[in-house]
Scaffold this active site. Structure first.
Site, mmCIF file in Angstrom:
data_model
loop_
_atom_site.group_PDB
_atom_site.id
_atom_site.type_symbol
_atom_site.label_atom_id
_atom_site.label_comp_id
_atom_site.label_asym_id
_atom_site.label_seq_id
_atom_site.Cartn_x
_atom_site.Cartn_y
_atom_site.Cartn_z
ATOM 1 N N THR A 1 0.864 -1.184 0.000
ATOM 2 C CA THR A 1 0.000 0.000 0.000
ATOM 3 C C THR A 1 0.893 1.224 0.000
ATOM 4 O OG1 THR A 1 -0.024 0.326 2.376
ATOM 5 C CG2 THR A 1 -1.601 -1.229 1.480
ATOM 6 N N TRP B 1 -17.400 11.178 18.342
ATOM 7 C CA TRP B 1 -16.748 11.903 17.265
ATOM 8 C C TRP B 1 -17.608 13.066 16.806
ATOM 9 C CZ3 TRP B 1 -11.976 10.519 16.661
ATOM 10 C CH2 TRP B 1 -11.565 9.189 16.787
ATOM 11 N N LYS C 1 -12.931 14.658 19.264
ATOM 12 C CA LYS C 1 -13.609 13.734 20.151
ATOM 13 C C LYS C 1 -14.188 14.499 21.337
ATOM 14 C CE LYS C 1 -13.089 8.900 21.306
ATOM 15 N NZ LYS C 1 -12.120 7.801 21.428
ATOM 16 N N GLU D 1 -5.914 -3.044 3.011
ATOM 17 C CA GLU D 1 -5.818 -3.909 4.179
ATOM 18 C C GLU D 1 -7.013 -4.858 4.298
ATOM 19 O OE1 GLU D 1 -5.230 -0.759 4.002
ATOM 20 O OE2 GLU D 1 -3.405 -0.230 5.084
#
Lengths: 548, 548
Positions: free
Chosen positions: B188, B450, B445, B335
């Site tokens: 990646t 969030w 946060k 991934e």
């Protein structure tokens, strides 16, 4: 990079294939989608998940531990669906008791499976009461009932299902564990001896669900099972988990309808009222539904039905097609979870006449993905896919029973040579369509190849002079076996038709390539009559004794 | 029955999930189905299987052993498809080299992956010649070429692919082995540092194929991938195995078309000539195709395209819909094998206007079956599916990389807490549709939840007095962080609009429930200007230094 093997230590990234994943990570996650049981229950997937959690609380509260066996006697219901999930999800084994067995056989299977807890529909109390004195291992009983009033019984039930669920904790954390953990067991009924137990793991049921789902959903033009379908099983949940289809339907997230026991007018009413689009059933049940006086009043067109358990006749297939029902064959057995193949048509085949379609729809079908299905010759090598070469269907797949419970010998026979032996003899064509022609016990092995006695009998029967025929295998030094046809000539033909002429007749079929060449080795013997069994079937045992 | 665990001794019934099963036990087994590479190759599945066997003979003949790594530099071709199968099927690891990396990075990945054999398209010889002196581990080179004439090169090739195949044994018995054997690896490209290697096993690639296949084929009315489709990838085979789709297409058994490198008019010509119905691509490539002068001449209606790699813009989505192209979002990353979710519409949603559909088609989508995808709050608990609660997407699935090759620290960060962290911040609605709003580094946060700085900026920007705004997180003892909005007022409004008024404006949005309640904790500070980076983007680093 010398070692490409990944260590098998369970880690965060180790994701076992568990039945809970079908419930919690489905294709469509619509909490409001319906689960229906007759007129008695109308819930949702949200409800299913909560009830499965409550049920797990109930079961563990009653002392069920991982590895224990929980047995069920019920008709097809939302309760059964909940048990399909909750029991394996706590690490226990679900034993789906075949309620059609005799009480003695039921007793045998409960003992043999070493059931710890038994959930019983009140309808089966008479059976349970009859055998209960001899049930040593069972630790407790839970009542399932559709009645408002508790039944009168001497059985000391630990509680009634709904009451237990209502009182149980609605939260339950389902653990991860080895995907090879046994999830289900049930008993097959052979023609001889006591039922034999087969068993399946979480991994096997998950992979079976994906194999079946992929074959059904990728089909084009018919025989599809997709997000907007409405599912109702018409093969019992106690038998091979209703062909594994409740798991498939749940992972798909579609509306599910459970019909209880199979009462024709109730089934028809449910199909109509709940707009059922996808089912599976055996030929006799479909026949019964189509013959029911209510059937003609109901629009069954567009209803997709996998037919299995026994061969679908052309007549039944054509009658179903006439009614607009999309019937097609599914093949498998208790030992195979069960589905191994499905007989889908290509879009081109769907252009054919109903008569031509019926030929394909009645075939055994094309193997599911991941199913290494062979029509096998010597040393289990795959035979040519020529529509003629005939051999036993042997199979490897990620969802076959490892054997019969506590029956090492039978298990070894089942898995002889590293493939599971179905005992079915078939041919296969260039597009992979399999067609079963015989059971292995009805075939003759000539020069290492199978010759179907039934097919050969059929060829002889086409000769105008033949009244009756039976083919058996005659031991032969050179060929192993040669077919011996015992032929009764028609009254006017006796003394005129010759054995040579009949051999020539068979040879013509072989020359045309419609049967395997081995049939030319057939010998013919004209006889006066053919021995029959008490029910009028050809008695091959007697014939072998007499003529070999 | 005290031990429900099945012993893991490999047995006949132990059926590992291997890539060979996708090739040999597909959904549709039609040997005459086509495999096409540009104008240069037109073969069949029968040919694919034979060439894969020959290729296995070649590779083992050249000394490739189980556990070795075979690397490839090629554009999308039938050869690449053959390598997708043959290399893992002999137990070796396929390293798909990203040919768009710099020569230094390519050198790094070949070294890092410890490649043993390298197959190189003649187009990449200049790169190879540049780095070859420093490639220590590579044992041999094989030439891939579309040219009739051998290229002039100093590299001592062991042979040319087609010549080697022609000379090789057409038979090869592919063994069974542990399904956790590594099958593929690739690198990646992050924004910083050298590329990081990820890796996938046979089991993971097989299960990814079934997960993707099930989601695509069960869809109703659009976004389907089924037996009659024609497949062409337009995301490169070196990148996450072209999203794993060549494996999916092969297991389905459909016609496959490989386009080489992505030249717009060649792609368009192939789509038209080969009747391509199913592809996947990144927004920029689709944009490029639609803007190409040939595009208007070609009927692209009915072409189904998964868009991923970057967010699809509404504009691009609407333009594609106008052309009759069925675009929808796929989400994942290197991934994750890669696909985690797809944004299919229900039949009801397909009745909506293109503008309304675009909102759904541009969403991140619904998780694939078996994907335990969470929009996670504290302790990785799933947040309410209310379309408002915002958290990081974390995931478990049977097809996630175990980590980064030889990078334990980065692997631990990736898998922190037992879930793979995507770094994407999202909300999810009641039907499970996920919508990415931010990257984690852009969120604040507040009270454990969030808050999207981008979303909050968007809300402030809607106020008529606001010219420009940037939101950063301000450390706060009570709440952890509180959003601090730095606002530049419009020329006429400076000195008139108050900080209090702007706070009230945000509060209204929270009251309507369109954003999480935490935004009411935002503070506002009116500033003269907002710091920018050299390319004109908001410089949050500078803002944090200045105002915190």
């Amino acid at each position: 990079m010398s070692d490409p093997l990944i260590p098998r230590t369970p880690s965060a990234y180790d994701y076992p294939l568990l039945i809970k994943n079908l419930l919690f990570c489905p294709v469509v996650d619509n909490p409001d989608q319906e689960i229906v049981y007759r007129d008695l229950y109308r819930g949702t997937y949200r409800g299913l998940r909560e009830r499965v959690r409550r049920l797990a609380s109930v079961l563990t509260g009653l002392g069920v531990k991982p590895g224990d066996t929980v047995a069920v006697m019920d008709w097809d219901s939302h309760r059964y669906l909940e048990l399909f999930f909750a029991v394996p999800m706590i690490g226990a084994v679900l034993h789906t008791i075949n309620v059609r067995l005799s009480p003695e056989q039921i007793l045998y299977t409960i003992d043999h499976a070493e059931d710890d807890l038994l959930l019983v529909n009140s309808e089966f109390l008479p059976i349970l009461e009859q055998i209960r004195g001899r049930l040593d291992a069972v630790q407790g009983y839970v009542l399932l009932t559709d009645e408002a009033k508790a039944p009168e019984t001497a059985i000391p039930f630990l509680g009634e299902y709904e009451a237990l669920l209502a009182a149980a904790a609605p939260e339950f954390e389902f653990p991860d564990f080895d995907e090879n953990t046994r999830a289900t067991t049930f008993y097959t009924t052979g023609t001889t001896g006591m039922p034999k137990g087969v068993y399946f793991s979480h991994r096997q049921l998950v992979l079976h669900s994906f194999g079946v789902m992929t074959a059904l959903s990728t089909a084009v033009g018919h025989g599809t099972f997709r997000r907007t379908d409405v599912y109702m099983p018409i093969t019992p949940m106690f038998h091979v988990h209703a062909w594994g289809m409740p798991y498939v339907a749940s992972m798909l997230g579609v509306k599910q309808v459970y019909p209880g026991r199979y009462v024709p007018d109730q089934l028809l009413e449910l199909i109509e009222r709940e707009k059922v689009t996808f089912s599976h059933c055996v030929p006799t049940i479909l026949h019964m539904l189509l013959k029911h006086p209510h059937a003609e009043r109901i629009d069954l067109s567009g209803w997709k039905v996998i037919i299995g358990g026994a061969a679908m006749s052309r007549t039944l297939c054509l009658e179903a097609l006439r009614r607009g029902i999309d019937v097609f064959t599914g093949y498998g057995m208790s030992e195979t979870c069960p589905i191994l193949s499905l007989s889908h048509l290509t879009p081109e085949m769907l252009e054919l006449s109903p008569e031509e379609q019926a030929t394909i729809r009645c075939k055994t079908g094309q193997a599911l993905p991941l199913v290494d299905l062979r029509v096998a010759g010597g040393e289990l090598r795959e035979l040519p896919r020529d529509g003629v070469s005939s051999g036993e269907i042997v199979v490897r797949a990620p969802w076959l029973t490892q054997g019969y419970l506590k029956d090492h010998k039978a298990s070894e026979r089942l898995w002889d040579g590293g493939y599971l032996h179905t005992g079915d003899v078939a041919v296969r064509d260039g597009l992979g369509y399999v067609r079963i022609t015989d059971r292995t016990k009805d075939v003759i092995k000539v020069a290492g190849e199978w010759v179907s006695s039934l097919e050969l009998e059929d060829i002889f029967a086409h000769h105008p002079a033949v009244a009756e025929v039976a083919v058996i295998g005659q031991p032969d030094e050179k060929w192993g076996e040669r077919p011996l046809a015992l032929v009764v000539a028609k009254p006017g033909e006796a003394g005129r038709v010759t054995e040579k002429e009949l051999v020539h007749h068979v040879r013509e079929y072989a020359d045309k390539g419609v049967v395997s060449k081995q049939v030319v080795l057939a010998r013919v013997r004209l006889v006066e009559a053919i021995d029959k069994t008490s029910v009028g079937k050809t008695n091959k045992v007697a014939l072998r004794e007499k003529y070999l």
